[in-house]
Design a protein around this motif. Structure first.
Motif, short mmCIF file in Angstrom:
data_model
loop_
_atom_site.label_atom_id
_atom_site.label_comp_id
_atom_site.label_asym_id
_atom_site.label_seq_id
_atom_site.Cartn_x
_atom_site.Cartn_y
_atom_site.Cartn_z
N LEU A 17 -5.54 1.80 -2.75
CA LEU A 17 -4.35 1.49 -3.52
C LEU A 17 -3.21 1.07 -2.58
N ASN A 18 -3.06 1.74 -1.33
CA ASN A 18 -1.87 1.27 -0.62
C ASN A 18 -2.15 -0.35 -0.07
N GLY A 24 -0.20 -7.33 -2.00
CA GLY A 24 -0.21 -7.87 -3.60
C GLY A 24 1.19 -8.69 -3.59
N PRO A 25 1.28 -9.29 -4.86
CA PRO A 25 2.56 -10.16 -5.03
C PRO A 25 3.65 -9.30 -5.16
N ALA A 26 3.69 -8.32 -5.50
CA ALA A 26 4.81 -7.46 -5.64
C ALA A 26 5.34 -6.59 -4.44
N ARG A 27 4.88 -7.21 -3.28
CA ARG A 27 4.86 -6.26 -2.02
C ARG A 27 6.24 -6.04 -1.53
N ARG A 33 7.79 -0.88 -2.42
CA ARG A 33 8.48 -0.24 -0.95
C ARG A 33 8.54 1.13 -1.06
N LEU A 34 8.88 1.67 -2.23
CA LEU A 34 9.15 2.99 -2.46
C LEU A 34 7.56 3.95 -2.64
N LEU A 35 6.67 3.04 -3.52
CA LEU A 35 5.52 3.60 -3.79
C LEU A 35 4.62 3.79 -2.80
N VAL A 36 4.67 3.05 -1.71
CA VAL A 36 3.47 3.02 -0.59
C VAL A 36 3.98 4.31 0.24
#
Length: 283
Positions: A17-18, A24-27, A33-36
């Motif tokens: 997932l990470n 991905g396109p929204a990196r 950046r918060l989710l990772v």
């Protein structure tokens, strides 16, 4: 064994997932950046829980996160009192006094090459003193209250902050200083309009380093004498009682406080040094 296999599967799922989010396109999106890091942290906690239960690790060696969470929730008033004693009184007071004194001293040193030659080597010597040796002495001098912990914190943060401030005030070129002289600018005007803005990245670097040093100093000082309150006191007494859940709960409070104070310093730095290349991605 099933729980261990589940931990391996959880690690693989979290990694996949990470990688998907990071590539991905929204990196570059703020949410990504918060989710990772959140997914990474949650995966580690899940693996910890499954491995401790699956391998039957004794809870006096390493309690599972669920036990730490239960202890944390059941002792909130007690931990809040420890937080107030250690962080708000000892660490914060020492941090403010130490960093302010270091900044003023850096301004004085900047005006005197003699002091620069004399104080900087002394600062390096004082910074090398072991905290476990100086903390008992300061506790004897200032008593068992939060004042002695603040004194330890002042000693820990003063010289790192001083070195950063002195380096920052020197971070201007001869051409820039000559330009200010051609404008007939005084020392104060040069300081406010040229040297202090140039020194801000160094100053904030020192402030961020000192947030963790202040926390360590306040907690370690409580090992050498404190009232029946404080994170250091809680950790030392809970270890003696083999109450590892409480030990980890106190560590959790310290980690949250350290992360929040460091994040606050970084946020203020980002707002005040928005012009610096390090805040603009090198542009």
């Amino acid at each position: 064994m099933m729980l261990v296999l589940a931990a391996v599967a959880l690690w693989a799922a979290g990694l996949a997932l990470n990688l998907r989010l990071a590539n991905g396109p929204a990196r570059d999106h703020a949410t990504t950046r918060l989710l990772v890091p959140l997914i990474f942290g949650a995966t580690l906690i899940g693996i910890w829980e499954l491995c401790v239960r699956g391998l039957g690790v004794p809870r006096v060696i390493l309690p599972p996160p669920s036990q730490i969470a239960q202890t944390f929730a059941a002792n909130l008033p007690l931990l809040w009192g420890d937080f107030t004693q250690t962080i708000l009184k000892g660490a914060l007071a020492g941090y403010v006094i130490g960093c302010s004194a270091a900044f003023v001293t850096a301004l004085i040193i900047d005006r005197s090459p003699f002091l620069r030659a004399g104080l900087m080597p002394l600062g390096n010597f004082m910074a090398a003193l072991p905290i476990v040796g100086t903390a008992p002495i300061l506790v004897m001098w200032f008593g068992f209250g939060w004042q002695s912990k603040a004194a330890v914190v002042v000693l820990m943060v003063f010289f790192p902050m001083l070195v950063n401030c002195v380096a920052g005030l020197s971070d201007t070129t001869a051409m820039q200083r000559d330009l200010m002289r051609t404008y007939a600018a005084s020392w104060g005007q040069t300081l406010l309009k040229l040297r202090l803005p140039a020194a801000l990245p160094f100053i904030f670097n020192g402030l961020k380093i000192c947030t963790t040093l202040a926390l360590i100093g306040a907690i370690v000082a409580e090992f050498f004498g404190s009232p029946t309150l404080g994170l250091g006191f809680r950790i030392s007494t809970s270890i003696g009682q083999l109450d590892l859940g409480m030990v980890w709960a106190a560590i959790l409070v310290a980690a949250i406080a350290g992360t929040l104070t460091y994040g606050l310093a970084a946020l203020v730095e980002k707002r005040m040094t928005f012009w610096h290349p390090s805040q603009r991605g090198g542009r």
